[in-house]
Scaffold this motif. Structure first.
Motif, PDB file in Angstrom:
ATOM      1  N   TYR A  28       0.813  -1.221   0.000  1.00 12.39           N
ATOM      2  CA  TYR A  28       0.000   0.000   0.000  1.00 12.39           C
ATOM      3  C   TYR A  28       0.850   1.276   0.000  1.00 12.39           C
ATOM      4  CZ  TYR A  28      -2.903  -3.761   1.894  1.00 12.39           C
ATOM      5  OH  TYR A  28      -3.512  -4.969   2.115  1.00 12.39           O
ATOM      6  N   PRO A  29       1.702   1.473  -0.990  1.00 17.54           N
ATOM      7  CA  PRO A  29       2.619   2.622  -0.967  1.00 17.54           C
ATOM      8  C   PRO A  29       1.930   3.979  -1.043  1.00 17.54           C
ATOM      9  CG  PRO A  29       2.666   1.527  -3.106  1.00 17.54           C
ATOM     10  CD  PRO A  29       1.871   0.643  -2.200  1.00 17.54           C
ATOM     11  N   ALA A  30       0.691   4.028  -1.516  1.00 16.43           N
ATOM     12  CA  ALA A  30       0.002   5.320  -1.638  1.00 16.43           C
ATOM     13  C   ALA A  30      -0.908   5.628  -0.454  1.00 16.43           C
ATOM     14  CB  ALA A  30      -0.827   5.347  -2.928  1.00 16.43           C
ATOM     15  N   ARG A  31      -1.020   4.703   0.473  1.00 19.79           N
ATOM     16  CA  ARG A  31      -2.000   4.875   1.545  1.00 19.79           C
ATOM     17  C   ARG A  31      -1.717   6.097   2.414  1.00 19.79           C
ATOM     18  NH1 ARG A  31      -3.838   0.243   5.985  1.00 19.79           N
ATOM     19  NH2 ARG A  31      -5.494   1.485   6.946  1.00 19.79           N
ATOM     20  N   PHE A  36      -4.283   8.360   4.978  1.00 18.55           N
ATOM     21  CA  PHE A  36      -3.855   8.681   6.336  1.00 18.55           C
ATOM     22  C   PHE A  36      -3.749  10.190   6.558  1.00 18.55           C
ATOM     23  CE2 PHE A  36      -1.068   9.286   9.889  1.00 18.55           C
ATOM     24  CZ  PHE A  36      -1.315   8.229  10.742  1.00 18.55           C
ATOM     25  N   ILE A  37      -2.940  10.861   5.754  1.00 15.52           N
ATOM     26  CA  ILE A  37      -2.714  12.296   5.952  1.00 15.52           C
ATOM     27  C   ILE A  37      -4.007  13.098   5.792  1.00 15.52           C
ATOM     28  CG2 ILE A  37      -1.554  14.329   4.982  1.00 15.52           C
ATOM     29  CD1 ILE A  37       0.904  12.562   4.563  1.00 15.52           C
ATOM     30  N   LEU A  68       2.705  21.246  -5.008  1.00 12.78           N
ATOM     31  CA  LEU A  68       3.015  19.892  -5.458  1.00 12.78           C
ATOM     32  C   LEU A  68       1.804  18.979  -5.277  1.00 12.78           C
ATOM     33  CD1 LEU A  68       6.539  19.441  -3.826  1.00 12.78           C
ATOM     34  CD2 LEU A  68       6.071  19.669  -6.271  1.00 12.78           C
ATOM     35  N   SER A  69       1.826  17.871  -5.986  1.00  7.88           N
ATOM     36  CA  SER A  69       0.785  16.863  -5.796  1.00  7.88           C
ATOM     37  C   SER A  69       0.970  16.206  -4.437  1.00  7.88           C
ATOM     38  CB  SER A  69       0.874  15.807  -6.893  1.00  7.88           C
ATOM     39  OG  SER A  69       2.080  15.069  -6.763  1.00  7.88           O
ATOM     40  N   PRO A  70      -0.075  15.615  -3.866  1.00  8.71           N
ATOM     41  CA  PRO A  70       0.085  14.916  -2.584  1.00  8.71           C
ATOM     42  C   PRO A  70       1.181  13.856  -2.628  1.00  8.71           C
ATOM     43  CG  PRO A  70      -2.243  15.209  -3.077  1.00  8.71           C
ATOM     44  CD  PRO A  70      -1.487  15.652  -4.299  1.00  8.71           C
ATOM     45  N   ALA A  71       1.302  13.144  -3.741  1.00 10.69           N
ATOM     46  CA  ALA A  71       2.322  12.095  -3.842  1.00 10.69           C
ATOM     47  C   ALA A  71       3.727  12.693  -3.789  1.00 10.69           C
ATOM     48  CB  ALA A  71       2.128  11.301  -5.128  1.00 10.69           C
TER      49      ALA A  71
END
Length: 262
Positions: A28-31, A36-37, A68-71
Motif C-alpha cells: 500500500y505505498p500510496a495509503r 492517512f494524511i 506539489l501533488s500529494p504524492a
C-alpha cells in the motif's frame, strides 16, 4: 574532502536507498498520502492516529505552499526525513565515537531498517520518530536541557510514545533536585500536549498499551506466510544484541549513565 563531508555524502546515499526501499518494498505505498494524511488533517482518523499530527500537518502545509501533488509532497518530505534521521543519529553517535565508527553505526541502522518493512505500510510518524527520539537522546547525552524540552514537545506532537524520553532523562545522571524538577516539568510538558491534542481533536479511547496485540506479534506468523516474513523479527533481535554489545565495548573512557541505564 574531509571525513565529515564524506560522511554526509554516505548519509545522503543511504537516505535515497532507504527511500527507494520504503516505496518499493512496502504494501500500500500510496495509503499515507491518499488516506492517512487527509484523514488526520480533517480530524476523521481513528485514535491514536488523529493525535499524531506533526507529519500530516507538515506535509499538507508543504503541499499547499509548493503546489506539489500529494504524492510528490509525501515522497520529498519522506526522503528529507530519512536524511535528517540518519544525520541526527550520526551526530548522536559522535558524542562518544569517532567519525568512522559513528558512520558505521548509522549505516547498520540503515541496512537493518528494511527488516521492518514486511507486512506493513509507511506510517508518516515512524521516520519522524527516529529523528525526534534520537534528537532527544542526543540532547540528554550532551546535557542540553532546553533542547530536551523541544524534543519532548515536538516528539509528543508526532507520537505519544515521546513519554519514554522523560524517564531516560531522569536516569541519565545523578538524581539531584534540579534533575527531579526538570523531569517534573518535562512530564507536565508531555501531559499538556497530550491532553491538549485530545481536547482539540476530540477524545476517542483505544487500547492504550495494546499489550495483547503486541504479545501476539511476538509469535511466528501463520504457516501460509513466507518463511522470511514469519521469523524476521527474531533475526533483528539477535542481530541487535550483538551490535549493542560491540558498541558499548568501544565507548571511549568511562561509560556514561545514558548508555548503561538506557
Amino acid at each position: 574532502m574531509s571525513r565529515s563531508w564524506r560522511a554526509i555524502v554516505v548519509l545522503a546515499l543511504l537516505s535515497v536507498a532507504s527511500g527507494f526501499a520504503d516505496l518499493r518494498m512496502r504494501a500500500y505505498p500510496a495509503r499515507a498520502y491518499t488516506e492517512f494524511i487527509p484523514n488526520v488533517v480533517a480530524g476523521t482518523a481513528d485514535a491514536p492516529e488523529r493525535y499524531r499530527i506533526l507529519v500530516p500537518f507538515s506535509v499538507d502545509a508543504f503541499r499547499n505552499l509548493t503546489g506539489l501533488s500529494p504524492a510528490n509532497a509525501w515522497h520529498l518530505t519522506r526522503l528529507a526525513l530519512f536524511f535528517v534521521g540518519y544525520l541526527t543519529f550520526f551526530v548522536y553517535l559522535r558524542t562518544w565515537f569517532s567519525t568512522p565508527l559513528a558512520l558505521l553505526g548509522t549505516t547498520i541502522v540503515a541496512a537493518t531498517w528494511p527488516l521492518t518493512l514486511t507486512n506493513s505500510w509507511a506510517h508518516p510518524d515512524h521516520v519522524a520518530e527516529l529523528v525526534l527520539f534520537t534528537g532527544g537522546c542526543m540532547a540528554i547525552a550532551q546535557q542540553r536541557t532546553a533542547w530536551v524540552f523541544a524534543a519532548v514537545a515536538a516528539a509528543t506532537l508526532n507520537r505519544e510514545t515521546a513519554i519514554f524520553l522523560i524517564p531516560l532523562y531522569l536516569l541519565s545522571g545523578a538524581l539531584t533536585t534540579r534533575r527531579l524538577a526538570v523531569t517534573g516539568l518535562l512530564g507536565l510538558t508531555w501531559l499538556g500536549i497530550y491532553g491538549g491534542l485530545r481536547f482539540w481533536r476530540g477524545f476517542a479511547s483505544y487500547e492504550y498499551l495494546q499489550l495483547g496485540r503486541n504479545l501476539d506479534f511476538l509469535g511466528l506468523l501463520p504457516e501460509n506466510f513466507d518463511p522470511y516474513y514469519r521469523a524476521y523479527a527474531y533475526f533483528a533481535l539477535l542481530l541487535f544484541r550483538g551490535l549493542v554489545a560491540v558498541a558499548v565495548h568501544h565507548v571511549q573512557g568511562p561509560r556514561p549513565l545514558l548508555i548503561t541505564r538506557a
